[in-house]
Design an enzyme around this catalytic site. Sequence first.
Site, PDB file in Angstrom:
ATOM      1  CG  ASN A 164       0.487  -3.938  13.494  1.00 33.50           C
ATOM      2  OD1 ASN A 164       1.038  -2.874  14.268  1.00 33.50           O
ATOM      3  ND2 ASN A 164      -0.198  -3.536  12.550  1.00 33.50           N
ATOM      4  CB  CYS A 167       2.296  18.636 -18.243  1.00 35.33           C
ATOM      5  SG  CYS A 167       2.514  17.743 -19.848  1.00 35.33           S
ATOM      6  CD  GLN A 206      -2.617  -1.261   2.983  1.00 32.32           C
ATOM      7  OE1 GLN A 206      -3.556  -0.412   2.888  1.00 32.32           O
ATOM      8  NE2 GLN A 206      -1.823  -1.846   3.760  1.00 32.32           N
ATOM      9  CG  HIS A 239      -2.926   2.563  -1.806  1.00 32.20           C
ATOM     10  ND1 HIS A 239      -2.679   2.223  -0.460  1.00 32.20           N
ATOM     11  CD2 HIS A 239      -4.080   2.031  -2.185  1.00 32.20           C
ATOM     12  CE1 HIS A 239      -3.928   1.608  -0.110  1.00 32.20           C
ATOM     13  NE2 HIS A 239      -4.612   1.412  -1.001  1.00 32.20           N
TER      14      HIS A 239
HETATM   15  C1  BV8 Z   1     -12.276   3.564  -3.195  1.00 32.65           C
HETATM   16  C2  BV8 Z   1      -2.173   6.952  -1.178  1.00 32.65           C
HETATM   17  C3  BV8 Z   1     -13.824   3.949  -4.781  1.00 32.65           C
HETATM   18  C4  BV8 Z   1      -1.805   8.385  -1.150  1.00 32.65           C
HETATM   19  C5  BV8 Z   1      -3.772   6.012   0.177  1.00 32.65           C
HETATM   20  C6  BV8 Z   1     -16.203   3.648   4.951  1.00 32.65           C
HETATM   21  C7  BV8 Z   1     -15.913   2.324   5.038  1.00 32.65           C
HETATM   22  C8  BV8 Z   1     -14.998   1.551   4.219  1.00 32.65           C
HETATM   23  C9  BV8 Z   1     -14.490   2.039   3.120  1.00 32.65           C
HETATM   24  C10 BV8 Z   1     -14.537   3.529   2.951  1.00 32.65           C
HETATM   25  C11 BV8 Z   1     -15.558   4.319   3.734  1.00 32.65           C
HETATM   26  N1  BV8 Z   1     -15.425   5.557   3.159  1.00 32.65           N
HETATM   27  C12 BV8 Z   1     -14.497   5.665   2.323  1.00 32.65           C
HETATM   28  C13 BV8 Z   1     -14.159   4.297   2.000  1.00 32.65           C
HETATM   29  C14 BV8 Z   1     -13.183   3.843   0.864  1.00 32.65           C
HETATM   30  C15 BV8 Z   1     -11.955   4.356   1.190  1.00 32.65           C
HETATM   31  C16 BV8 Z   1     -11.465   4.041   2.664  1.00 32.65           C
HETATM   32  O1  BV8 Z   1     -11.051   2.751   2.559  1.00 32.65           O
HETATM   33  N2  BV8 Z   1     -11.298   4.873   3.641  1.00 32.65           N
HETATM   34  C17 BV8 Z   1     -10.990   4.340   4.944  1.00 32.65           C
HETATM   35  C18 BV8 Z   1      -9.912   5.412   5.502  1.00 32.65           C
HETATM   36  C19 BV8 Z   1     -12.263   4.044   5.764  1.00 32.65           C
HETATM   37  N3  BV8 Z   1     -10.932   3.797   0.190  1.00 32.65           N
HETATM   38  C20 BV8 Z   1     -10.844   4.424  -0.955  1.00 32.65           C
HETATM   39  O2  BV8 Z   1     -11.229   5.747  -1.230  1.00 32.65           O
HETATM   40  C21 BV8 Z   1     -10.024   3.815  -2.035  1.00 32.65           C
HETATM   41  N4  BV8 Z   1     -10.797   4.050  -3.420  1.00 32.65           N
HETATM   42  O3  BV8 Z   1     -12.886   3.087  -2.336  1.00 32.65           O
HETATM   43  O4  BV8 Z   1     -12.701   4.079  -4.497  1.00 32.65           O
HETATM   44  C22 BV8 Z   1     -14.069   3.422  -6.091  1.00 32.65           C
HETATM   45  C23 BV8 Z   1     -14.328   2.429  -6.416  1.00 32.65           C
HETATM   46  C24 BV8 Z   1     -14.322   1.949  -8.043  1.00 32.65           C
HETATM   47  C25 BV8 Z   1     -14.141   3.125  -8.894  1.00 32.65           C
HETATM   48  C26 BV8 Z   1     -14.203   4.433  -8.575  1.00 32.65           C
HETATM   49  C27 BV8 Z   1     -13.946   4.675  -7.283  1.00 32.65           C
HETATM   50  C28 BV8 Z   1      -8.700   4.173  -2.331  1.00 32.65           C
HETATM   51  C29 BV8 Z   1      -7.764   3.982  -1.091  1.00 32.65           C
HETATM   52  C30 BV8 Z   1      -6.396   4.554  -1.226  1.00 32.65           C
HETATM   53  C31 BV8 Z   1      -6.245   5.780  -0.542  1.00 32.65           C
HETATM   54  N5  BV8 Z   1      -4.700   6.295  -0.763  1.00 32.65           N
HETATM   55  N6  BV8 Z   1      -2.708   6.370  -0.101  1.00 32.65           N
HETATM   56  C32 BV8 Z   1      -0.866   8.650  -0.421  1.00 32.65           C
HETATM   57  O5  BV8 Z   1      -0.148   7.902  -0.096  1.00 32.65           O
HETATM   58  O6  BV8 Z   1      -0.670   9.767  -0.384  1.00 32.65           O
HETATM   59  S1  BV8 Z   1      -4.142   5.230   1.789  1.00 32.65           S
HETATM   60  C33 BV8 Z   1      -3.091   5.374   2.717  1.00 32.65           C
HETATM   61  O7  BV8 Z   1      -3.411   4.630   3.925  1.00 32.65           O
HETATM   62  C34 BV8 Z   1      -1.662   4.971   2.259  1.00 32.65           C
HETATM   63  O8  BV8 Z   1      -1.759   4.281   1.001  1.00 32.65           O
HETATM   64  C35 BV8 Z   1      -1.455   3.753   3.439  1.00 32.65           C
HETATM   65  O9  BV8 Z   1      -0.693   2.871   2.973  1.00 32.65           O
HETATM   66  C36 BV8 Z   1      -2.978   3.342   3.593  1.00 32.65           C
HETATM   67  C37 BV8 Z   1      -3.080   2.230   4.684  1.00 32.65           C
HETATM   68  O10 BV8 Z   1      -2.446   2.849   5.758  1.00 32.65           O
HETATM   69  P1  BV8 Z   1      -1.390   1.793   6.410  1.00 32.65           P
HETATM   70  O11 BV8 Z   1      -0.352   1.647   5.556  1.00 32.65           O
HETATM   71  O12 BV8 Z   1      -1.999   0.633   7.193  1.00 32.65           O
HETATM   72  O13 BV8 Z   1      -0.729   2.805   7.430  1.00 32.65           O
HETATM   73  P2  BV8 Z   1      -1.268   3.292   8.908  1.00 32.65           P
HETATM   74  O14 BV8 Z   1      -0.527   4.636   9.500  1.00 32.65           O
HETATM   75  O15 BV8 Z   1      -2.654   3.412   8.924  1.00 32.65           O
HETATM   76  O16 BV8 Z   1      -0.774   1.918   9.785  1.00 32.65           O
HETATM   77  C38 BV8 Z   1       0.556   1.657  10.148  1.00 32.65           C
HETATM   78  C39 BV8 Z   1       0.571   0.454  10.758  1.00 32.65           C
HETATM   79  O17 BV8 Z   1       2.076  -0.106  11.106  1.00 32.65           O
HETATM   80  C40 BV8 Z   1      -0.030   0.485  12.202  1.00 32.65           C
HETATM   81  O18 BV8 Z   1      -1.125  -0.746  12.480  1.00 32.65           O
HETATM   82  C41 BV8 Z   1       0.980   0.334  13.139  1.00 32.65           C
HETATM   83  O19 BV8 Z   1       0.875  -0.211  14.328  1.00 32.65           O
HETATM   84  C42 BV8 Z   1       2.067  -0.349  12.465  1.00 32.65           C
HETATM   85  N7  BV8 Z   1       3.467  -0.055  12.440  1.00 32.65           N
HETATM   86  C43 BV8 Z   1       3.972   1.035  12.975  1.00 32.65           C
HETATM   87  N8  BV8 Z   1       5.326   0.799  12.970  1.00 32.65           N
HETATM   88  C44 BV8 Z   1       5.666  -0.612  12.933  1.00 32.65           C
HETATM   89  C45 BV8 Z   1       4.365  -1.017  12.524  1.00 32.65           C
HETATM   90  N9  BV8 Z   1       4.258  -2.452  12.229  1.00 32.65           N
HETATM   91  C46 BV8 Z   1       5.536  -3.039  12.324  1.00 32.65           C
HETATM   92  N10 BV8 Z   1       6.836  -2.613  12.730  1.00 32.65           N
HETATM   93  C47 BV8 Z   1       6.831  -1.417  12.797  1.00 32.65           C
HETATM   94  N11 BV8 Z   1       8.157  -0.952  13.071  1.00 32.65           N
HETATM   95 ZN    ZN Z   2       0.358  17.264 -20.267  1.00 36.80          ZN
END
Ligand code: BV8
Ligand code: ZN
Length: 236
Positions: A209, A144, A97, A115
Amino acid sequence: MEQTRAWLKQARSVAVLTGAGISAESGVPTFRGKQGLWKQYRPEELANADAFHRDPRLVWEWYNWRRSLIAKAHPNPGHYALADLASRIPNFTLISQNVDDLHEQAGSRDVLKVHGDIWQLRCLNCGRQHIDPRPALPEIPPHCHCGGLLRPGVVWFGEELPRHIWCKALQAARTAELFLVIGTSAVVYPAASLVHIAKRAGAHIVELNITETVITNDIDDFLAGPCGEILPKLIA
Ligand code: BV8
Ligand code: ZN
Protein backbone atom coordinates in the site's frame (compact mmCIF):
# COMPACT_ATOMS: atom_id res chain seq x y z
CA MET A 1 10.99 -6.97 -0.64
CA GLU A 2 13.64 -9.68 -0.53
CA GLN A 3 11.77 -11.65 2.12
CA THR A 4 8.54 -11.48 0.13
CA ARG A 5 10.39 -12.54 -3.01
CA ALA A 6 11.80 -15.53 -1.12
CA TRP A 7 8.29 -16.48 0.03
CA LEU A 8 7.00 -16.22 -3.54
CA LYS A 9 9.77 -18.54 -4.77
CA GLN A 10 8.83 -21.37 -2.48
CA ALA A 11 5.10 -20.86 -1.89
CA ARG A 12 2.85 -23.49 -3.44
CA SER A 13 -0.41 -21.73 -2.59
CA VAL A 14 -0.80 -17.95 -2.76
CA ALA A 15 -3.96 -15.88 -2.30
CA VAL A 16 -4.20 -12.20 -3.20
CA LEU A 17 -6.84 -9.68 -2.10
CA THR A 18 -6.95 -6.47 -4.13
CA GLY A 19 -8.86 -3.23 -3.61
CA ALA A 20 -9.30 0.04 -5.45
CA GLY A 21 -5.61 0.91 -4.98
CA ILE A 22 -4.55 -1.49 -7.71
CA SER A 23 -6.68 0.41 -10.24
CA ALA A 24 -5.66 3.87 -9.01
CA GLU A 25 -2.69 4.09 -11.40
CA SER A 26 -5.07 3.20 -14.22
CA GLY A 27 -6.97 6.40 -13.45
CA VAL A 28 -9.91 4.79 -11.60
CA PRO A 29 -10.64 6.84 -8.46
CA THR A 30 -10.44 5.01 -5.17
CA PHE A 31 -13.33 5.15 -2.73
CA ARG A 32 -11.80 6.80 0.26
CA GLY A 33 -8.97 8.59 -1.42
CA LYS A 34 -8.30 12.31 -1.21
CA GLN A 35 -9.48 13.13 -4.74
CA GLY A 36 -13.11 14.12 -4.36
CA LEU A 37 -15.67 11.45 -5.00
CA TRP A 38 -18.39 12.16 -7.49
CA LYS A 39 -20.30 15.30 -6.44
CA GLN A 40 -20.66 15.56 -2.66
CA TYR A 41 -21.71 11.98 -1.89
CA ARG A 42 -19.75 9.24 -0.10
CA PRO A 43 -19.82 5.73 -1.58
CA GLU A 44 -21.70 4.39 1.43
CA GLU A 45 -24.51 6.86 0.65
CA LEU A 46 -24.83 5.77 -2.98
CA ALA A 47 -23.79 2.12 -2.98
CA ASN A 48 -26.87 0.86 -1.16
CA ALA A 49 -30.32 -0.44 -2.04
CA ASP A 50 -32.22 2.30 -0.16
CA ALA A 51 -30.48 5.08 -2.10
CA PHE A 52 -31.34 3.20 -5.29
CA HIS A 53 -35.01 2.79 -4.43
CA ARG A 54 -35.19 6.41 -3.35
CA ASP A 55 -33.50 7.81 -6.42
CA PRO A 56 -32.51 5.24 -9.08
CA ARG A 57 -31.57 7.99 -11.53
CA LEU A 58 -29.03 9.55 -9.11
CA VAL A 59 -27.42 6.18 -8.34
CA TRP A 60 -27.34 5.30 -12.04
CA GLU A 61 -25.71 8.65 -12.82
CA TRP A 62 -22.93 7.66 -10.39
CA TYR A 63 -22.51 4.23 -11.96
CA ASN A 64 -22.65 5.64 -15.50
CA TRP A 65 -19.90 8.09 -14.55
CA ARG A 66 -17.79 5.24 -13.13
CA ARG A 67 -18.51 2.99 -16.15
CA SER A 68 -17.31 5.74 -18.49
CA LEU A 69 -14.11 6.15 -16.44
CA ILE A 70 -13.42 2.43 -16.26
CA ALA A 71 -14.11 2.01 -20.00
CA LYS A 72 -11.30 4.50 -20.69
CA ALA A 73 -8.92 2.90 -18.16
CA HIS A 74 -6.30 0.31 -19.05
CA PRO A 75 -4.64 -2.26 -16.82
CA ASN A 76 -1.41 -0.97 -15.25
CA PRO A 77 1.83 -2.92 -14.60
CA GLY A 78 0.41 -4.01 -11.24
CA HIS A 79 -2.49 -5.83 -12.91
CA TYR A 80 -0.12 -7.47 -15.42
CA ALA A 81 2.30 -8.53 -12.69
CA LEU A 82 -0.47 -10.38 -10.85
CA ALA A 83 -1.59 -12.10 -14.07
CA ASP A 84 2.04 -13.13 -14.67
CA LEU A 85 2.45 -14.35 -11.09
CA ALA A 86 -0.60 -16.61 -11.38
CA SER A 87 1.10 -18.56 -14.18
CA ARG A 88 4.07 -19.37 -11.93
CA ILE A 89 2.32 -20.47 -8.73
CA PRO A 90 0.66 -23.90 -8.54
CA ASN A 91 -2.31 -22.74 -6.48
CA PHE A 92 -3.00 -19.08 -7.05
CA THR A 93 -6.26 -17.30 -6.21
CA LEU A 94 -6.99 -13.66 -7.00
CA ILE A 95 -9.79 -12.17 -4.90
CA SER A 96 -10.84 -8.65 -5.82
CA GLN A 97 -13.16 -6.15 -4.16
CA ASN A 98 -13.08 -4.09 -7.35
CA VAL A 99 -16.04 -4.06 -9.71
CA ASP A 100 -13.90 -3.02 -12.70
CA ASP A 101 -12.58 -5.58 -15.23
CA LEU A 102 -8.94 -4.47 -15.33
CA HIS A 103 -7.64 -7.71 -13.77
CA GLU A 104 -9.43 -9.69 -16.47
CA GLN A 105 -8.17 -7.35 -19.21
CA ALA A 106 -4.61 -7.94 -17.95
CA GLY A 107 -5.09 -11.68 -18.35
CA SER A 108 -6.08 -12.79 -14.85
CA ARG A 109 -8.53 -15.71 -14.97
CA ASP A 110 -11.12 -16.90 -12.48
CA VAL A 111 -10.98 -13.64 -10.54
CA LEU A 112 -13.17 -13.95 -7.44
CA LYS A 113 -15.12 -10.68 -7.67
CA VAL A 114 -16.58 -10.59 -4.17
CA HIS A 115 -18.32 -7.23 -4.70
CA GLY A 116 -19.71 -7.96 -8.15
CA ASP A 117 -19.13 -6.50 -11.61
CA ILE A 118 -20.00 -2.98 -12.77
CA TRP A 119 -20.64 -4.23 -16.32
CA GLN A 120 -23.37 -6.57 -15.15
CA LEU A 121 -27.02 -5.51 -14.92
CA ARG A 122 -29.74 -7.35 -13.00
CA CYS A 123 -33.50 -6.97 -13.32
CA LEU A 124 -35.34 -6.29 -10.05
CA ASN A 125 -38.46 -7.85 -11.50
CA CYS A 126 -37.46 -11.03 -13.36
CA GLY A 127 -33.92 -11.40 -12.01
CA ARG A 128 -32.39 -11.76 -15.49
CA GLN A 129 -28.78 -10.61 -15.48
CA HIS A 130 -26.56 -9.72 -18.42
CA ILE A 131 -23.38 -7.85 -19.25
CA ASP A 132 -23.82 -4.48 -20.99
CA PRO A 133 -20.38 -3.22 -22.05
CA ARG A 134 -21.52 0.24 -23.17
CA PRO A 135 -19.52 2.85 -21.18
CA ALA A 136 -22.56 4.93 -20.22
CA LEU A 137 -26.07 3.55 -20.66
CA PRO A 138 -28.18 5.73 -22.97
CA GLU A 139 -31.30 5.61 -20.85
CA ILE A 140 -31.14 5.76 -17.06
CA PRO A 141 -32.49 4.17 -15.08
CA PRO A 142 -32.46 1.31 -17.61
CA HIS A 143 -35.33 -1.14 -17.92
CA CYS A 144 -35.52 -4.83 -18.77
CA HIS A 145 -37.54 -6.28 -21.65
CA CYS A 146 -40.02 -7.35 -18.97
CA GLY A 147 -40.43 -3.71 -17.94
CA GLY A 148 -38.59 -4.20 -14.65
CA LEU A 149 -35.98 -1.75 -13.37
CA LEU A 150 -32.35 -2.81 -13.95
CA ARG A 151 -29.75 -2.35 -11.19
CA PRO A 152 -25.95 -2.60 -11.36
CA GLY A 153 -24.75 -6.16 -10.71
CA VAL A 154 -22.63 -5.07 -7.75
CA VAL A 155 -22.88 -5.88 -4.02
CA TRP A 156 -24.20 -2.85 -2.13
CA PHE A 157 -23.72 -2.12 1.55
CA GLY A 158 -26.08 -4.26 3.59
CA GLU A 159 -26.19 -6.93 0.87
CA GLU A 160 -24.78 -10.42 1.04
CA LEU A 161 -21.73 -11.27 -1.03
CA PRO A 162 -22.29 -13.86 -3.79
CA ARG A 163 -22.26 -17.04 -1.72
CA HIS A 164 -20.45 -19.27 -4.20
CA ILE A 165 -17.69 -16.72 -4.78
CA TRP A 166 -17.38 -15.97 -1.05
CA CYS A 167 -16.95 -19.66 -0.21
CA LYS A 168 -14.12 -19.96 -2.73
CA ALA A 169 -12.45 -16.83 -1.29
CA LEU A 170 -12.70 -18.29 2.23
CA GLN A 171 -11.20 -21.57 1.04
CA ALA A 172 -8.29 -19.71 -0.58
CA ALA A 173 -7.64 -17.65 2.56
CA ARG A 174 -7.64 -20.80 4.72
CA THR A 175 -5.19 -22.74 2.54
CA ALA A 176 -2.78 -20.02 1.42
CA GLU A 177 0.83 -20.19 2.64
CA LEU A 178 1.28 -16.59 1.46
CA PHE A 179 -1.48 -13.95 1.47
CA LEU A 180 -0.91 -10.64 -0.34
CA VAL A 181 -3.20 -7.70 0.57
CA ILE A 182 -2.86 -5.09 -2.14
CA GLY A 183 -4.27 -1.56 -2.43
CA THR A 184 -7.10 -1.81 0.04
CA SER A 185 -7.99 0.24 3.11
CA ALA A 186 -9.28 -3.04 4.61
CA VAL A 187 -12.30 -1.36 6.22
CA VAL A 188 -15.06 -3.17 4.32
CA TYR A 189 -16.33 -6.45 5.76
CA PRO A 190 -16.55 -9.33 5.31
CA ALA A 191 -13.86 -8.96 2.56
CA ALA A 192 -11.31 -7.57 5.02
CA SER A 193 -11.83 -10.55 7.33
CA LEU A 194 -10.05 -12.73 4.76
CA VAL A 195 -6.77 -11.29 6.07
CA HIS A 196 -7.49 -12.39 9.65
CA ILE A 197 -8.70 -15.79 8.47
CA ALA A 198 -5.52 -16.33 6.48
CA LYS A 199 -3.40 -15.22 9.44
CA ARG A 200 -5.21 -17.56 11.83
CA ALA A 201 -4.66 -20.38 9.35
CA GLY A 202 -0.92 -19.69 9.50
CA ALA A 203 -0.33 -17.76 6.26
CA HIS A 204 2.50 -15.24 5.93
CA ILE A 205 0.74 -11.91 5.28
CA VAL A 206 2.26 -9.21 3.10
CA GLU A 207 0.54 -5.85 2.62
CA LEU A 208 1.28 -3.55 -0.33
CA ASN A 209 0.00 0.00 0.00
CA ILE A 210 1.10 3.61 -0.32
CA THR A 211 0.08 4.24 3.30
CA GLU A 212 -0.35 2.16 6.42
CA THR A 213 -3.85 0.85 7.07
CA VAL A 214 -5.86 -0.54 9.96
CA ILE A 215 -4.36 -3.98 9.38
CA THR A 216 -0.71 -2.95 9.01
CA ASN A 217 0.08 -3.82 12.63
CA ASP A 218 -1.35 -7.30 12.25
CA ILE A 219 0.59 -8.37 9.16
CA ASP A 220 4.12 -9.70 8.66
CA ASP A 221 5.63 -7.53 5.91
CA PHE A 222 4.62 -4.10 4.64
CA LEU A 223 5.77 -3.03 1.17
CA ALA A 224 5.30 0.74 0.85
CA GLY A 225 4.72 2.13 -2.61
CA PRO A 226 2.43 2.16 -5.62
CA CYS A 227 1.32 -1.27 -6.90
CA GLY A 228 2.31 -0.37 -10.46
CA GLU A 229 5.93 -0.04 -9.37
CA ILE A 230 6.30 -2.54 -6.54
CA LEU A 231 4.56 -5.58 -8.06
CA PRO A 232 6.66 -5.77 -11.25
CA LYS A 233 9.83 -5.53 -9.12
CA LEU A 234 8.52 -8.19 -6.75
CA ILE A 235 8.00 -10.75 -9.48
CA ALA A 236 10.95 -9.77 -11.67
C1 BV8 B 1 -22.89 -7.01 4.49
C2 BV8 B 1 -19.42 -2.46 -4.52
C3 BV8 B 1 -24.69 -8.00 5.65
C4 BV8 B 1 -20.29 -1.38 -4.97
C5 BV8 B 1 -18.74 -2.14 -2.19
C6 BV8 B 1 -19.68 -1.50 11.05
C7 BV8 B 1 -18.52 -2.21 11.29
C8 BV8 B 1 -18.11 -3.23 10.44
C9 BV8 B 1 -18.88 -3.57 9.31
C10 BV8 B 1 -20.03 -2.85 9.09
C11 BV8 B 1 -20.43 -1.82 9.94
N1 BV8 B 1 -21.58 -1.30 9.44
C12 BV8 B 1 -21.91 -1.95 8.32
C13 BV8 B 1 -20.99 -2.91 8.10
C14 BV8 B 1 -20.96 -3.88 7.01
C15 BV8 B 1 -20.47 -3.20 5.74
C16 BV8 B 1 -19.11 -2.58 5.95
O1 BV8 B 1 -18.10 -3.27 5.98
N2 BV8 B 1 -19.08 -1.23 6.08
C17 BV8 B 1 -17.81 -0.55 6.29
C18 BV8 B 1 -17.75 0.70 5.39
C19 BV8 B 1 -17.71 -0.18 7.76
N3 BV8 B 1 -20.36 -4.27 4.77
C20 BV8 B 1 -21.43 -4.58 4.03
O2 BV8 B 1 -22.47 -3.96 4.06
C21 BV8 B 1 -21.29 -5.81 3.16
N4 BV8 B 1 -22.49 -6.59 3.31
O3 BV8 B 1 -22.25 -6.91 5.50
O4 BV8 B 1 -24.15 -7.54 4.43
C22 BV8 B 1 -25.42 -9.25 5.33
C23 BV8 B 1 -24.86 -10.47 5.68
C24 BV8 B 1 -25.56 -11.62 5.41
C25 BV8 B 1 -26.79 -11.55 4.76
C26 BV8 B 1 -27.32 -10.31 4.37
C27 BV8 B 1 -26.63 -9.14 4.65
C28 BV8 B 1 -21.17 -5.42 1.69
C29 BV8 B 1 -19.88 -4.70 1.45
C30 BV8 B 1 -19.71 -4.43 -0.05
C31 BV8 B 1 -20.09 -3.02 -0.35
N5 BV8 B 1 -19.81 -2.75 -1.77
N6 BV8 B 1 -18.52 -1.94 -3.49
C32 BV8 B 1 -19.49 -0.39 -5.78
O5 BV8 B 1 -18.28 -0.55 -6.01
O6 BV8 B 1 -20.14 0.57 -6.20
S1 BV8 B 1 -17.56 -1.65 -1.09
C33 BV8 B 1 -16.37 -0.64 -1.77
O7 BV8 B 1 -15.34 -0.55 -0.78
C34 BV8 B 1 -15.66 -1.21 -3.00
O8 BV8 B 1 -16.02 -2.52 -3.33
C35 BV8 B 1 -14.22 -1.23 -2.57
O9 BV8 B 1 -13.50 -2.19 -3.21
C36 BV8 B 1 -14.40 -1.53 -1.15
C37 BV8 B 1 -13.20 -1.42 -0.29
O10 BV8 B 1 -12.58 -0.20 -0.59
P1 BV8 B 1 -11.05 -0.32 -1.10
O11 BV8 B 1 -11.02 -1.21 -2.28
O12 BV8 B 1 -10.18 -0.68 0.04
O13 BV8 B 1 -10.77 1.14 -1.60
P2 BV8 B 1 -10.42 2.38 -0.67
O14 BV8 B 1 -10.61 3.60 -1.51
O15 BV8 B 1 -11.12 2.26 0.64
O16 BV8 B 1 -8.86 2.19 -0.36
C38 BV8 B 1 -7.93 2.25 -1.41
C39 BV8 B 1 -6.60 1.84 -0.82
O17 BV8 B 1 -5.64 1.82 -1.85
C40 BV8 B 1 -6.10 2.83 0.24
O18 BV8 B 1 -5.60 2.10 1.34
C41 BV8 B 1 -4.95 3.57 -0.48
O19 BV8 B 1 -3.91 3.91 0.42
C42 BV8 B 1 -4.47 2.50 -1.43
N7 BV8 B 1 -3.85 3.00 -2.66
C43 BV8 B 1 -4.22 4.09 -3.41
N8 BV8 B 1 -3.42 4.17 -4.50
C44 BV8 B 1 -2.55 3.12 -4.44
C45 BV8 B 1 -2.82 2.38 -3.28
N9 BV8 B 1 -2.13 1.28 -2.93
C46 BV8 B 1 -1.13 0.89 -3.76
N10 BV8 B 1 -0.82 1.55 -4.91
C47 BV8 B 1 -1.50 2.66 -5.26
N11 BV8 B 1 -1.16 3.30 -6.40
ZN1 ZN C 1 -36.82 -8.35 -16.21
